[in-house]
Design an enzyme around this catalytic site. Sequence first.
Site, short mmCIF file in Angstrom:
data_model
loop_
_atom_site.label_atom_id
_atom_site.label_comp_id
_atom_site.label_asym_id
_atom_site.label_seq_id
_atom_site.Cartn_x
_atom_site.Cartn_y
_atom_site.Cartn_z
N HIS A 195 0.84 -1.19 0.00
CA HIS A 195 0.00 0.00 0.00
C HIS A 195 0.88 1.24 0.00
O HIS A 195 1.84 1.35 0.77
CB HIS A 195 -0.91 0.02 1.23
CG HIS A 195 -1.67 1.31 1.39
ND1 HIS A 195 -1.52 2.15 2.47
CD2 HIS A 195 -2.58 1.90 0.57
CE1 HIS A 195 -2.31 3.20 2.32
NE2 HIS A 195 -2.97 3.08 1.18
N SER A 196 0.57 2.18 -0.91
CA SER A 196 1.29 3.45 -0.98
C SER A 196 2.78 3.19 -1.15
O SER A 196 3.19 2.47 -2.04
CB SER A 196 0.97 4.28 0.27
OG SER A 196 1.51 5.58 0.16
N MET A 197 3.61 3.74 -0.28
CA MET A 197 5.05 3.56 -0.40
C MET A 197 5.47 2.11 -0.15
O MET A 197 6.58 1.72 -0.49
CB MET A 197 5.78 4.48 0.57
CG MET A 197 5.76 5.94 0.19
SD MET A 197 6.54 6.28 -1.41
CE MET A 197 8.24 5.85 -1.06
N LEU A 222 -1.43 -0.80 -4.15
CA LEU A 222 -2.63 0.01 -3.96
C LEU A 222 -2.21 1.44 -3.68
O LEU A 222 -1.52 1.72 -2.70
CB LEU A 222 -3.46 -0.54 -2.79
CG LEU A 222 -3.83 -2.02 -2.85
CD1 LEU A 222 -4.48 -2.48 -1.55
CD2 LEU A 222 -4.76 -2.29 -4.03
N THR A 224 0.02 3.37 -5.06
CA THR A 224 1.48 3.48 -4.96
C THR A 224 2.03 4.43 -6.02
O THR A 224 1.74 4.27 -7.21
CB THR A 224 2.14 2.10 -5.15
OG1 THR A 224 1.79 1.26 -4.04
CG2 THR A 224 3.64 2.21 -5.24
#
Length: 423
Positions: A195-197, A222, A224
Amino acid sequence: MRAAVLRFVSAHISLLCLLLVTAAVGLLTTHSYFNGQADVANCAMSYSRPRYIEQTEFGRSWTRYSAKYKLYLYREGGFDVHNQAFRIPVLFVPGNAGSHKQVRSIASATASAFVELVGKRPELVDQGMVGYDFFTLGLNEELTALHGYSILEQADFVNDAIRYILAQYPRTRARHRLSKDTEFASPASVVVVGHSMGGVVARTAFTLGNHMPGSAQALFTLSTPHSSPTASLEWHVEQVYTRVNQFWRHGFRNGTLDDVSLVSIAGGNLDSMINSDYTYVGSLAPARNALSVLSSGINDVWLGQDHQSVLWCGQMARKFAAMMIEIMDARSPSQLVPLDQRMAIMRRQLLPSIDRSVETQTHDRPMRADNYRYVQLAEDSVKLHPLDLRKLAERSQARPRKARALHLLPSGIAAKDKVLQIL
């Protein structure tokens, strides 16, 4: 005198009216930008009964970051009665300032979908559908978006965690017999969800020396930011991005990443933290291996999602679970169906039919080797004269059905210092 006063008042009234109209237009434009252009937030709440079992054996003998980071095994109350992992391993990597507990919605939805499916069709277990074990990382809620060395440290820990997870399965699979008739392969690969980073950390793990080739063949991200960092506050973050993206682009050319699938899901307009353009992975991997999609364009979801709700949105969690159920196959060492079949399933699950047809046409378009001429640059500086370009153009006009393009490719990663001058 009276006429001068009237002109003065009239001029000021006109100016005041102009200012009021300008302010009203500005307010309406601002309201439209922040509200009228955003998707409606209609995510259903997801529910779970989580248990997080810390892997205390994953200590200093496995990783140098044991005092800083933690590894947990997720268990869904009512479904998972065993505290050991013996199904198909999944590793969740949280993002910037993220928590290991953020895995609960997608893990719960996947467990529920699997129990429901096997309850109706128990014969699917013999076909390799044995369910998932979700592991999740506690990364001390570090600000990876702002610190490049944190990305590298977490990526190093991801590789150590994968090595530990895979080492447990020969023993636990032997203890927990999943089928009387079918012999399942010992897992050689882990499904990674970032997720993200966390997605950037997961891709960075592939570039490090402690990465085991083939140990991660499916990567889902997700929200990212793949193409570039959202906040360029430290030069080392930019350096990590450049090196990682360069590795991935060349990895599909030299065969290093041939069996890896990369799926990127973005939240769209409601995600005020990550520009959806940054989540596109088409520049990092070929269409055979990669897929980028907005949550508002996913079948049975059709909703934009903010940066956090992409993890807990009920519609998104159920769709993610349905996709995960279809791609599992414990009979294979990768624990997944083959790449082409896997990508076909994910396109069918995530893309509308019209987008699937366009994606398929692009992916299936034949590429003939004689359409391309590769020239390796042997010198540090290459000068191409207009007469040479004219000769190339005349030669391409003699073959009207061939691609009229000149591709000048660097001879490797170290070719970044090569200079091309067209005079």
